[in-house]
Design an enzyme around this catalytic site. Sequence first.
Site, PDB file in Angstrom:
ATOM      1  N   LYS A   1       0.824  -1.201   0.000  1.00  0.00           N
ATOM      2  CA  LYS A   1       0.000   0.000   0.000  1.00  0.00           C
ATOM      3  C   LYS A   1       0.860   1.254   0.000  1.00  0.00           C
ATOM      4  CE  LYS A   1      -3.632   2.650   0.708  1.00  0.00           C
ATOM      5  NZ  LYS A   1      -5.068   2.558   0.877  1.00  0.00           N
TER       6      LYS A   1
ATOM      7  N   HIS B   1      -3.287   5.057  -2.259  1.00  0.00           N
ATOM      8  CA  HIS B   1      -4.104   6.178  -1.771  1.00  0.00           C
ATOM      9  C   HIS B   1      -3.723   7.367  -2.647  1.00  0.00           C
ATOM     10  CE1 HIS B   1      -6.420   8.470   1.323  1.00  0.00           C
ATOM     11  NE2 HIS B   1      -5.802   9.437   0.658  1.00  0.00           N
TER      12      HIS B   1
HETATM   13  O1  DOR Z   1     -11.365   8.079   5.502  1.00  0.00           O
HETATM   14  C1  DOR Z   1     -10.371   7.401   5.598  1.00  0.00           C
HETATM   15  N1  DOR Z   1     -10.107   6.690   6.708  1.00  0.00           N
HETATM   16  N2  DOR Z   1      -9.517   7.360   4.576  1.00  0.00           N
HETATM   17  C2  DOR Z   1      -8.327   6.760   4.658  1.00  0.00           C
HETATM   18  O2  DOR Z   1      -7.585   6.812   3.715  1.00  0.00           O
HETATM   19  C3  DOR Z   1      -7.914   6.096   5.919  1.00  0.00           C
HETATM   20  C4  DOR Z   1      -9.055   5.734   6.744  1.00  0.00           C
HETATM   21  C5  DOR Z   1      -8.693   5.385   8.165  1.00  0.00           C
HETATM   22  O3  DOR Z   1      -7.791   4.569   8.354  1.00  0.00           O
HETATM   23  O4  DOR Z   1      -9.324   5.910   9.075  1.00  0.00           O
HETATM   24 ZN    ZN Z   2      -8.737   3.080   3.337  1.00  0.00          ZN
END
Ligand code: DOR
Ligand code: ZN
Length: 339
Positions: A98, A135
């Site tokens: 990732k 991401h």
């Molecule tokens: O909204 C999100 N929450 N986006 C992410 O990329 C990570 C995730 C999290 O781990 O809380």
């Molecule tokens: Zn995520």
Amino acid sequence: MSDTITIRRPDDWHVHLRDGPMLARVARHTARQFARAIVMPNLVPPVTTVEQAGAYRERIHAAAGPGFAPLMTAYLTDRTSPEELSRGQEEGVWIAAKLYPAGATTNSESGVTDIVNIRPCLERMQQIGMVLCVHGEVTEPDVDVFDREAVFIERILEPMVRDFPALKVVLEHITTRQAADFVASAPANVAATITPQHLHLNRNALFAGGLRPHAYCLPVVKREEHRLAVRKAAVSGSPKYFLGTDSAPHAREAKESACGCAGIFNAPFALESYAAVFEEESALDLLEGFASHHGADFYGLPRNEGTVTLQRTEVVVPAEIDGLVPFHACESLSWRLAG
Ligand code: DOR
Ligand code: ZN
């Protein structure tokens, strides 16, 4: 109109299961809905070694019970060695790695500060056929938060796909027309996951009658134009788009705060939420491909045996589940997963 939908058992190609007490609260919801799930490595500390991932996988097994297979990912840092990636793949631990740009989201502080730093890893992954989950947001403070995905595609992803033409890439949780278009016109080794929230919500939902922390996730929901483009991609039948909930639970206090955490806990009603969208788009016949075929085919894994059935029945999503506020809280959905 049929009152049941039966599809091959689906998988979740992007989920946050957390660890410790939170893992114990959330794992069974994902395991009830899905046969397998790709588990994100953004724990504290991040999952960067084969040993950490193997131990985490055991904890997930213990929390989720039998019949559910967690698929593990390596958290890429500036210092990740290609050898660690190869070793974890050979040992059957890693399914993917990732890429979190450092500072892009929850627990991404140890992420990659410059894409140059992971070139040897990308080279190796291309060679051994290991998937890169991305991401896709830049982190420069001068880039508007609503533009961060589109700018990432232009500045980082397009050059990366050009430089590593055989690398398998999944652009995670796409939120924009630019992302849907980029994936559609890229070669077959580039795919995307789509969350329920990005199919249901546009950015007005963040401010509907007041500030709505439970609609906040990253990448942040976008304008209606983008929601519609992402919807169109999801129901297109193209094998490049598949289910990834990005279910990301945070304690209620952490969400309802002066500086609330990003993440939407959608696991308990995930399939029902997707089914609502496919029904609205008159595409229920394409739900199975999106939920149960495309992801497995892209990752080169067998499709699951067995089926699940959704029944047409009105269900009101509880205001709270295991102390967490779920996606669609207090709303009514018209399908429910049987069993
Ligand atoms: O909204 C999100 N929450 N986006 C992410 O990329 C990570 C995730 C999290 O781990 O809380
Ligand atoms: Zn995520």
